[in-house]
Scaffold this motif. Sequence first.
Motif, PDB file in Angstrom:
ATOM      1  N   ALA A 276      -6.932   0.710   1.086  1.00  0.00           N
ATOM      2  CA  ALA A 276      -5.977  -0.126   0.335  1.00  0.00           C
ATOM      3  C   ALA A 276      -6.607  -1.467  -0.018  1.00  0.00           C
ATOM      4  O   ALA A 276      -6.413  -1.975  -1.125  1.00  0.00           O
ATOM      5  CB  ALA A 276      -4.699  -0.331   1.142  1.00  0.00           C
TER       6      ALA A 276
ATOM      7  N   ARG B   8      -3.325   4.363   0.817  1.00  0.00           N
ATOM      8  CA  ARG B   8      -2.714   4.000   2.089  1.00  0.00           C
ATOM      9  C   ARG B   8      -3.617   3.013   2.816  1.00  0.00           C
ATOM     10  O   ARG B   8      -4.814   2.940   2.570  1.00  0.00           O
ATOM     11  CB  ARG B   8      -2.513   5.234   2.959  1.00  0.00           C
ATOM     12  CG  ARG B   8      -1.578   6.232   2.335  1.00  0.00           C
ATOM     13  CD  ARG B   8      -0.295   6.256   3.094  1.00  0.00           C
ATOM     14  NE  ARG B   8       0.656   7.133   2.436  1.00  0.00           N
ATOM     15  CZ  ARG B   8       1.890   6.765   2.193  1.00  0.00           C
ATOM     16  NH1 ARG B   8       2.312   5.590   2.545  1.00  0.00           N
ATOM     17  NH2 ARG B   8       2.713   7.590   1.605  1.00  0.00           N
ATOM     18  N   ALA B   9      -3.037   2.266   3.735  1.00  0.00           N
ATOM     19  CA  ALA B   9      -3.785   1.271   4.512  1.00  0.00           C
ATOM     20  C   ALA B   9      -4.524   1.958   5.670  1.00  0.00           C
ATOM     21  O   ALA B   9      -4.234   1.745   6.847  1.00  0.00           O
ATOM     22  CB  ALA B   9      -2.841   0.202   5.037  1.00  0.00           C
TER      23      ALA B   9
ATOM     24  N   PRO C  26       0.826  -1.214   0.000  1.00  0.00           N
ATOM     25  CA  PRO C  26       0.000   0.000   0.000  1.00  0.00           C
ATOM     26  C   PRO C  26       0.858   1.261   0.000  1.00  0.00           C
ATOM     27  O   PRO C  26       2.017   1.244   0.415  1.00  0.00           O
ATOM     28  CB  PRO C  26      -0.794  -0.119   1.304  1.00  0.00           C
ATOM     29  CG  PRO C  26       0.062  -0.939   2.195  1.00  0.00           C
ATOM     30  CD  PRO C  26       0.811  -1.884   1.298  1.00  0.00           C
TER      31      PRO C  26
END
Length: 88
Positions: free
Chosen positions: A53, A47-48, A24
């Motif tokens: 993600a 992004r996680a 990610p």
Amino acid sequence: MLAFCACSSFNMAMAEVVSVRVKPGSTKGPLVETGPDGELTIYVRERAVDGRANEAVLRVLAEHLGLPRSRVTLTAGATSRVKRFRIG
């Protein structure tokens, strides 16, 4: 149990579960790479955070396999970089 396809067309007789490594927040994404051992690595820009993600990986994997998004389901690894998806 574990199988994957390095091509863009997917044959349902090949697998029901796909295991992937996720990267990610990558500037390379969205991208699917197949390692020398056949392992799929999916790079996504998201992004996680708040599952963004995971959603991006679902979308990229479904497109890579040539399937509708509704046929790919995350079964394990929601908070891990190694995830398993059920195809079906």
